[in-house]
Design an enzyme around this catalytic site. Structure first.
Site, PDB file in Angstrom:
ATOM      1  CG  HIS A 192      52.019  12.985 -18.561  1.00  0.00           C
ATOM      2  ND1 HIS A 192      53.311  12.530 -18.586  1.00  0.00           N
ATOM      3  CD2 HIS A 192      51.950  13.955 -19.487  1.00  0.00           C
ATOM      4  CE1 HIS A 192      53.989  13.221 -19.479  1.00  0.00           C
ATOM      5  NE2 HIS A 192      53.181  14.086 -20.067  1.00  0.00           N
TER       6      HIS A 192
ATOM      7  CB  CYS B 163      54.513   5.362 -17.901  1.00  0.00           C
ATOM      8  SG  CYS B 163      54.445   6.555 -16.570  1.00  0.00           S
TER       9      CYS B 163
ATOM     10  NE  ARG C 278      54.960   3.357 -22.523  1.00  0.00           N
ATOM     11  CZ  ARG C 278      56.217   3.463 -22.116  1.00  0.00           C
ATOM     12  NH1 ARG C 278      56.579   2.982 -20.930  1.00  0.00           N
ATOM     13  NH2 ARG C 278      57.121   4.032 -22.872  1.00  0.00           N
TER      14      ARG C 278
END
Lengths: 53, 217
Positions: B116, B185, B194
């Site tokens: 993340h 991301c 990305r």
């Protein structure tokens, strides 16, 4: 809506305030524990991989 | 009439409070949750390693279970995260996720890991700070693996799965080798692109030999 709930709680004003507080805490708990974890993956922050879509 | 106005305004206030709570949940609570969860994963890893003793860690990775710890000094001297098998949403809430179809840690091919950028502890928040020459160090309980970043951060589209190929496209690598790919991301709060970095395996050493050079201060 809230007036209706208030009128239907038992006891005097202090008891009603206490029950209201408990109700609010219960709602927040349910939201954080069940509703938000379900809703959060619908937002884009989870898309960190290159093959999922 | 008054009842309707009152009810509508109460509903609006409720919706507002709900949104504020949800923002608090996403920004703050997922981080608290994930930090606790990652601590638990690290704890279970260390326990597992203690029990395994000196057995070589050749067991197949189990989906959703931790199998390694990652250290990236550039992201902070104390930055370390558990790496779990698989990249499912529920797995990525607990740590970094290893793409199940890619190589094993330290193995021939491409060991690819996703994490993340934001929410759930923000593990890869400072991903764009990574530079060529930075170390990415992993431990599987018996061996330290030191990877060196060669290229990145490279911005690409979500469908570009060739970036985690055994010889990743656009990475500049031309021959098969032992590589590492990290993905997250971009932009920070979005999902349109990305970010990728690539590294090659520079050295390995048994954990008995102490921390690798890259982790010493």
């Amino acid at each position: 809506m809230y007036g209706w709930i208030w009128r239907h709680l038992p006891g005097n004003a202090w008891v009603r305030a206490l029950i209201s507080l408990l109700l609010i805490l219960a709602v927040v708990y349910v939201l954080f524990q069940y509703v938000f974890p379900w809703a959060e993956p619908l937002l884009p922050f989870n898309d960190v991989t290159v093959d999922d879509q | 009439m008054r009842l309707i106005v009152r009810t509508v305004s109460e509903l609006c206030m409720t919706a507002g409070a709900l949104i504020v709570l949800f923002v608090a949940y996403v920004l703050f609570w997922t981080g608290v949750d994930a930090d606790n969860e990652m601590d638990r994963q690290v704890e279970s890893l260390k326990q597992q390693w203690a029990e395994d003793g000196r057995k070589p860690a050749a067991a197949p990775y189990r989906d959703g279970r931790p199998f390694a710890l990652m250290y990236i000094p550039r992201l902070g001297f104390t930055w370390n995260k558990p790496v779990l098998e698989g990249t499912r949403t529920s797995t990525l809430k607990k740590g970094l996720g290893h793409y199940a179809a890619t190589a094993r840690l330290g193995g021939q091919g491409n060991f690819a890991v996703a994490g993340h950028r934001r929410t759930y502890g923000d593990p890869f928040k400072d991903f764009p700070e990574l530079r060529r020459g930075d170390a990415v160090v992993l431990s599987d309980g018996t061996t330290w693996f030191t990877y060196r970043i060669d290229k990145g951060p490279y911005k690409t589209l979500p469908a570009d799965i060739q970036v985690i190929d055994p010889v990743p496209r656009k990475s500049g690598y031309t021959r098969p080798g032992r590589y590492l790919t990290l993905t997250t991301c971009d932009p920070e709060w979005g999902h349109s692109h990305r970010l990728i970095v690539w590294a090659h395996l520079e050295s390995t050493q048994p954990v008995d030999a102490g921390k690798p050079e890259a982790l010493r201060r």
